[in-house]
Scaffold this motif. Structure first.
Motif, mmCIF file in Angstrom:
data_model
loop_
_atom_site.group_PDB
_atom_site.id
_atom_site.type_symbol
_atom_site.label_atom_id
_atom_site.label_comp_id
_atom_site.label_asym_id
_atom_site.label_seq_id
_atom_site.Cartn_x
_atom_site.Cartn_y
_atom_site.Cartn_z
ATOM 1 N N MET A 49 0.815 -1.213 0.000
ATOM 2 C CA MET A 49 0.000 0.000 0.000
ATOM 3 C C MET A 49 0.852 1.267 0.000
ATOM 4 S SD MET A 49 -3.080 -0.943 -0.290
ATOM 5 C CE MET A 49 -2.666 -2.418 -1.198
ATOM 6 N N GLU A 50 2.162 1.141 0.180
ATOM 7 C CA GLU A 50 3.064 2.296 0.132
ATOM 8 C C GLU A 50 3.409 2.609 -1.326
ATOM 9 O OE1 GLU A 50 4.016 4.056 2.826
ATOM 10 O OE2 GLU A 50 2.774 2.718 4.030
ATOM 11 N N LYS A 51 3.635 3.885 -1.625
ATOM 12 C CA LYS A 51 3.994 4.281 -2.993
ATOM 13 C C LYS A 51 5.314 3.642 -3.415
ATOM 14 C CE LYS A 51 4.930 8.461 -5.776
ATOM 15 N NZ LYS A 51 5.304 7.746 -6.912
ATOM 16 N N SER A 52 6.312 3.688 -2.537
ATOM 17 C CA SER A 52 7.585 3.035 -2.835
ATOM 18 C C SER A 52 8.022 2.228 -1.628
ATOM 19 C CB SER A 52 8.655 4.055 -3.233
ATOM 20 O OG SER A 52 8.992 4.874 -2.152
ATOM 21 N N ARG A 53 8.706 1.113 -1.909
ATOM 22 C CA ARG A 53 9.148 0.193 -0.868
ATOM 23 C C ARG A 53 10.571 -0.243 -1.177
ATOM 24 N NH1 ARG A 53 4.883 -0.210 -4.242
ATOM 25 N NH2 ARG A 53 4.995 -2.418 -4.639
ATOM 26 N N ASP A 54 11.387 -0.406 -0.146
ATOM 27 C CA ASP A 54 12.778 -0.834 -0.320
ATOM 28 C C ASP A 54 12.951 -2.279 0.114
ATOM 29 O OD1 ASP A 54 13.631 1.626 -1.275
ATOM 30 O OD2 ASP A 54 14.169 2.363 0.712
ATOM 31 N N LEU A 55 13.591 -3.067 -0.749
ATOM 32 C CA LEU A 55 14.002 -4.421 -0.422
ATOM 33 C C LEU A 55 15.525 -4.450 -0.455
ATOM 34 C CD1 LEU A 55 11.026 -4.742 -1.626
ATOM 35 C CD2 LEU A 55 11.674 -7.081 -2.032
ATOM 36 N N SER A 56 16.106 -5.465 0.155
ATOM 37 C CA SER A 56 17.561 -5.540 0.263
ATOM 38 C C SER A 56 18.174 -6.386 -0.838
ATOM 39 C CB SER A 56 17.956 -6.160 1.609
ATOM 40 O OG SER A 56 17.467 -5.388 2.660
ATOM 41 N N VAL A 57 19.278 -5.903 -1.403
ATOM 42 C CA VAL A 57 20.133 -6.735 -2.256
ATOM 43 C C VAL A 57 21.137 -7.364 -1.305
ATOM 44 C CG1 VAL A 57 21.830 -6.781 -4.124
ATOM 45 C CG2 VAL A 57 19.862 -5.238 -4.266
ATOM 46 N N VAL A 58 21.110 -8.695 -1.210
ATOM 47 C CA VAL A 58 21.913 -9.384 -0.202
ATOM 48 C C VAL A 58 23.090 -10.164 -0.782
ATOM 49 C CG1 VAL A 58 20.013 -9.507 1.437
ATOM 50 C CG2 VAL A 58 20.339 -11.363 -0.199
ATOM 51 N N GLY A 59 23.312 -10.051 -2.079
ATOM 52 C CA GLY A 59 24.445 -10.744 -2.679
ATOM 53 C C GLY A 59 24.290 -10.839 -4.173
ATOM 54 N N GLY A 60 25.283 -11.461 -4.802
ATOM 55 C CA GLY A 60 25.235 -11.638 -6.243
ATOM 56 C C GLY A 60 26.429 -12.424 -6.735
ATOM 57 N N THR A 61 26.391 -12.720 -8.042
ATOM 58 C CA THR A 61 27.480 -13.449 -8.693
ATOM 59 C C THR A 61 27.819 -12.758 -10.010
ATOM 60 O OG1 THR A 61 25.995 -14.905 -9.946
ATOM 61 C CG2 THR A 61 26.654 -15.650 -7.728
ATOM 62 N N GLY A 62 28.873 -13.230 -10.668
ATOM 63 C CA GLY A 62 29.246 -12.689 -11.981
ATOM 64 C C GLY A 62 29.539 -11.207 -11.921
ATOM 65 N N ASP A 63 28.876 -10.421 -12.782
ATOM 66 C CA ASP A 63 29.063 -8.964 -12.796
ATOM 67 C C ASP A 63 28.653 -8.308 -11.480
ATOM 68 O OD1 ASP A 63 29.850 -9.251 -15.425
ATOM 69 O OD2 ASP A 63 27.966 -8.511 -16.278
ATOM 70 N N PHE A 64 27.910 -9.016 -10.664
ATOM 71 C CA PHE A 64 27.397 -8.477 -9.409
ATOM 72 C C PHE A 64 27.962 -9.219 -8.196
ATOM 73 C CE2 PHE A 64 24.175 -8.144 -12.740
ATOM 74 C CZ PHE A 64 24.118 -6.761 -12.856
ATOM 75 N N PHE A 65 29.180 -9.737 -8.325
ATOM 76 C CA PHE A 65 29.813 -10.539 -7.278
ATOM 77 C C PHE A 65 29.752 -9.833 -5.927
ATOM 78 C CE2 PHE A 65 33.690 -11.769 -4.917
ATOM 79 C CZ PHE A 65 33.397 -13.116 -4.723
ATOM 80 N N MET A 66 29.140 -10.485 -4.947
ATOM 81 C CA MET A 66 29.035 -10.003 -3.561
ATOM 82 C C MET A 66 28.421 -8.609 -3.432
ATOM 83 S SD MET A 66 32.474 -11.556 -1.811
ATOM 84 C CE MET A 66 32.168 -10.744 -0.270
ATOM 85 N N SER A 67 27.543 -8.231 -4.345
ATOM 86 C CA SER A 67 26.916 -6.908 -4.283
ATOM 87 C C SER A 67 25.979 -6.780 -3.098
ATOM 88 C CB SER A 67 26.115 -6.646 -5.563
ATOM 89 O OG SER A 67 26.980 -6.497 -6.652
ATOM 90 N N ARG A 68 25.878 -5.561 -2.613
ATOM 91 C CA ARG A 68 24.930 -5.206 -1.556
ATOM 92 C C ARG A 68 24.280 -3.894 -1.965
ATOM 93 N NH1 ARG A 68 26.642 -9.487 -0.498
ATOM 94 N NH2 ARG A 68 27.493 -10.314 1.410
ATOM 95 N N GLY A 69 22.990 -3.755 -1.605
ATOM 96 C CA GLY A 69 22.316 -2.511 -1.942
ATOM 97 C C GLY A 69 20.839 -2.547 -1.630
ATOM 98 N N ILE A 70 20.113 -1.702 -2.334
ATOM 99 C CA ILE A 70 18.676 -1.518 -2.128
ATOM 100 C C ILE A 70 17.973 -1.560 -3.477
ATOM 101 C CG2 ILE A 70 16.901 0.158 -1.405
ATOM 102 C CD1 ILE A 70 18.432 -0.951 0.944
ATOM 103 N N VAL A 71 16.799 -2.207 -3.499
ATOM 104 C CA VAL A 71 15.913 -2.160 -4.659
ATOM 105 C C VAL A 71 14.655 -1.439 -4.207
ATOM 106 C CG1 VAL A 71 14.543 -3.491 -6.297
ATOM 107 C CG2 VAL A 71 16.773 -4.322 -5.596
ATOM 108 N N THR A 72 14.340 -0.335 -4.861
ATOM 109 C CA THR A 72 13.116 0.398 -4.539
ATOM 110 C C THR A 72 12.024 -0.031 -5.503
ATOM 111 O OG1 THR A 72 14.398 2.269 -3.722
ATOM 112 C CG2 THR A 72 12.084 2.683 -4.265
#
Length: 183
Positions: free
Chosen positions: A136-159
Motif C-alpha cells: 500500500m506504500e507508494k515506494s518500498r525498499d528491499l535488500s540486495v543481499v548478494g550476487g554473482t558474476g558482474d554483481f559478485f558479492m553486491s549489496r544494496g537496495i531495490v526500490t
C-alpha cells in the motif's frame, strides 16, 4: 588521592562518552553514500489462471487459509521476465526467479525472496533480493543481499514502485536498483 582518582575517572568517562555522542551525531548528519551501480528495470508478473498456461509466469502453490481478507498465507512461485522498459513484449534482460507470500492479516503485504538471473550482452550473473513489500506504500525498499558474476558479492537496495496493477492477473513493478558494494 582517592578523590583525585575519582575526579580523573569521571572526567575520562565524560570525555569518552562526549566523543562517542559527537561522532555518532556527525555520522548521522552525513549525506547518503552514492551507489557504485544504479539502474532501473521492470518486473512483469502474469498469474496462472485456468486458460493461460502459455503466458503465465507465476502460480499460487497454496491458497489463503481464510484468515482475513488480504490473502494471508498465499504462496506464489514465479519465473518472471525483467525488461528495461514498461513493455512486456520487450526482450528480457533477466529473469526474476523466486517466491513471495502474503504475510499480513489486516492489509496487503508480501515478503519476497528471489534472484535476478542476468544473461544478456549487458550483464551476466545474479542479484539476490529479499524483503517486505508493503504494497500500500507508494515506494518500498528491499535488500540486495548478494550476487554473482558482474554483481559478485553486491549489496544494496531495490526500490519497488507499482507501475501497473490489473488485479490478480497482471502487475508490473518498477525496480530502481542501487548497489553500494561492487567488486
Amino acid at each position: 588521592m582517592v578523590s583525585q582518582m575519582k575526579s580523573f575517572l569521571f572526567l575520562f568517562i565524560f570525555l569518552v562518552l562526549s566523543k562517542t555522542v559527537i561522532s555518532a551525531r556527525s555520522k548521522s548528519s552525513k549525506s547518503q553514500p552514492k551507489p557504485c551501480k544504479n539502474f532501473v528495470l521492470y518486473y512483469h508478473d502474469i498469474m496462472f489462471g485456468v486458460d493461460d498456461v502459455q503466458n503465465a509466469t507465476s502460480a499460487a502453490v497454496t491458497n489463503p487459509p481464510g484468515l482475513g481478507n488480504f490473502k494471508f498465507g498465499k504462496l506464489v512461485i514465479f519465473d518472471d521476465p525483467i525488461t528495461t522498459d514498461k513493455n512486456y513484449q520487450s526482450e528480457p534482460v533477466a529473469r526474476a526467479q523466486g517466491f513471495y507470500f502474503y504475510d499480513m492479516k489486516n492489509d496487503y503485504n508480501a515478503w519476497f525472496a528471489y534472484t535476478l538471473v542476468f544473461n544478456s550482452t549487458q550483464h551476466k550473473g545474479t542479484l539476490n533480493i529479499m524483503g517486505a513489500d508493503l504494497m500500500m506504500e507508494k515506494s518500498r525498499d528491499l535488500s540486495v543481499v548478494g550476487g554473482t558474476g558482474d554483481f559478485f558479492m553486491s549489496r544494496g537496495i531495490v526500490t519497488f514502485e507499482t507501475d501497473t496493477f490489473e488485479g490478480a492477473k497482471y502487475f508490473r513493478v518498477k525496480m530502481d536498483i542501487k548497489l553500494y558494494e561492487c567488486y
